[in-house]
Design a protein around this motif. Sequence first.
Motif, PDB file in Angstrom:
ATOM      1  N   LEU A 124      17.723  66.497 -16.643  1.00 38.75           N
ATOM      2  CA  LEU A 124      17.596  67.867 -16.135  1.00 38.75           C
ATOM      3  C   LEU A 124      16.126  68.273 -16.056  1.00 38.75           C
ATOM      4  N   LEU A 125      15.698  68.673 -14.859  1.00 35.87           N
ATOM      5  CA  LEU A 125      14.356  69.229 -14.673  1.00 35.87           C
ATOM      6  C   LEU A 125      14.469  70.543 -13.924  1.00 35.87           C
ATOM      7  N   ILE A 126      13.541  71.447 -14.191  1.00 32.41           N
ATOM      8  CA  ILE A 126      13.479  72.698 -13.435  1.00 32.41           C
ATOM      9  C   ILE A 126      12.076  72.844 -12.855  1.00 32.41           C
ATOM     10  N   ARG A 127      12.011  73.536 -11.720  1.00 33.43           N
ATOM     11  CA  ARG A 127      10.715  73.681 -11.055  1.00 33.43           C
ATOM     12  C   ARG A 127      10.223  75.120 -11.205  1.00 33.43           C
ATOM     13  N   HIS A 128       9.094  75.245 -11.870  1.00 34.64           N
ATOM     14  CA  HIS A 128       8.454  76.558 -12.010  1.00 34.64           C
ATOM     15  C   HIS A 128       8.048  77.057 -10.626  1.00 34.64           C
ATOM     16  N   ARG A 129       7.990  78.380 -10.464  1.00 35.40           N
ATOM     17  CA  ARG A 129       7.616  78.888  -9.133  1.00 35.40           C
ATOM     18  C   ARG A 129       6.193  78.512  -8.754  1.00 35.40           C
ATOM     19  N   ASN A 130       5.382  78.057  -9.741  1.00 36.44           N
ATOM     20  CA  ASN A 130       4.042  77.551  -9.394  1.00 36.44           C
ATOM     21  C   ASN A 130       4.095  76.112  -8.876  1.00 36.44           C
ATOM     22  N   GLY A 131       5.301  75.541  -8.784  1.00 39.13           N
ATOM     23  CA  GLY A 131       5.445  74.217  -8.175  1.00 39.13           C
ATOM     24  C   GLY A 131       5.596  73.075  -9.162  1.00 39.13           C
ATOM     25  N   THR A 132       5.394  73.345 -10.465  1.00 42.02           N
ATOM     26  CA  THR A 132       5.445  72.242 -11.431  1.00 42.02           C
ATOM     27  C   THR A 132       6.872  72.012 -11.936  1.00 42.02           C
ATOM     28  N   TRP A 133       7.240  70.718 -12.032  1.00 45.36           N
ATOM     29  CA  TRP A 133       8.538  70.317 -12.592  1.00 45.36           C
ATOM     30  C   TRP A 133       8.380  70.090 -14.085  1.00 45.36           C
ATOM     31  N   VAL A 134       9.255  70.716 -14.848  1.00 48.18           N
ATOM     32  CA  VAL A 134       9.167  70.685 -16.317  1.00 48.18           C
ATOM     33  C   VAL A 134      10.576  70.622 -16.908  1.00 48.18           C
ATOM     34  N   PHE A 135      10.630  70.471 -18.228  1.00 48.28           N
ATOM     35  CA  PHE A 135      11.897  70.608 -18.956  1.00 48.28           C
ATOM     36  C   PHE A 135      12.084  72.077 -19.339  1.00 48.28           C
ATOM     37  N   PRO A 136      13.334  72.547 -19.440  1.00 50.74           N
ATOM     38  CA  PRO A 136      13.552  73.892 -19.984  1.00 50.74           C
ATOM     39  C   PRO A 136      13.045  73.969 -21.425  1.00 50.74           C
ATOM     40  N   LYS A 137      12.517  75.127 -21.796  1.00 52.37           N
ATOM     41  CA  LYS A 137      12.072  75.350 -23.176  1.00 52.37           C
ATOM     42  C   LYS A 137      11.789  76.833 -23.352  1.00 52.37           C
ATOM     43  N   GLY A 138      11.508  77.259 -24.580  1.00 49.55           N
ATOM     44  CA  GLY A 138      11.156  78.655 -24.803  1.00 49.55           C
ATOM     45  C   GLY A 138      10.916  78.936 -26.267  1.00 49.55           C
ATOM     46  N   HIS A 139      10.709  80.196 -26.548  1.00 49.72           N
ATOM     47  CA  HIS A 139      10.342  80.598 -27.904  1.00 49.72           C
ATOM     48  C   HIS A 139      11.562  80.717 -28.822  1.00 49.72           C
ATOM     49  N   VAL A 140      11.334  80.352 -30.086  1.00 49.35           N
ATOM     50  CA  VAL A 140      12.383  80.468 -31.105  1.00 49.35           C
ATOM     51  C   VAL A 140      12.588  81.944 -31.437  1.00 49.35           C
ATOM     52  N   GLU A 141      13.852  82.360 -31.486  1.00 50.70           N
ATOM     53  CA  GLU A 141      14.169  83.740 -31.858  1.00 50.70           C
ATOM     54  C   GLU A 141      14.446  83.815 -33.361  1.00 50.70           C
ATOM     55  N   PRO A 142      14.266  85.003 -33.949  1.00 50.25           N
ATOM     56  CA  PRO A 142      14.477  85.136 -35.399  1.00 50.25           C
ATOM     57  C   PRO A 142      15.870  84.637 -35.809  1.00 50.25           C
TER      58      PRO A 142
END
Length: 135
Positions: free
Chosen positions: A9-27
């Motif tokens: 699974l890859l997603i494409r940022h609107r700036n054109g870069t293909w990356v893996f999903p990720k994000g910040h840890v919630e409490p």
Amino acid sequence: MLNDEGKVLLIRHRNGTWVFPKGHVEPGESKADTAVREVEEEAGVQSVAIDPRQTWQTEYVNPRREGRRITWYLLRTNAREAILREAIFPHGGFYPPEEALTMLAFDEDRGTLKQVLRAARRAGLLPDAATGETA
Ligand code: 5FA
């Protein structure tokens, strides 16, 4: 993230870069839970962590000059398509591993994917590249 066809699974940022999903840890959330949640939020894919004890780390400095250390997990899903919900990631999907390696924008992510693919082959989640058999 691998699906049951052995695709990545890859997603494409609107700036054109293909990356893996990720994000910040919630409490109150474990990092493995964060990984599963972010994949759901950013790609509309339900998944489970194969082994939450097995992680890979990358470090980089983002365009805002903030140092980042990312912990990656091998997630598994039966999904075949991504459902993109966030304007920041308008495209995405599941790609054969060799293709995913050429699409990824960052060396750190390519290195991580190579290591994850080796681990997935060892766990019998992918056909062995040389023989076409599962190992
Ligand atoms: N970027 C990503 N990986 C890179 C790498 N290995 N080398 C150099 N640059 C890299 O910042 C995103 C930016 O970093 C993008 O321009 C990307 O191309 C570049 P980030 O610090 O990775 O992420 P972020 O803080 O913008 O967002 P996330 O951590 O993904 O999470 P959110 O802020 O969206 O938080 P949330 O999803 O929990 O709400």
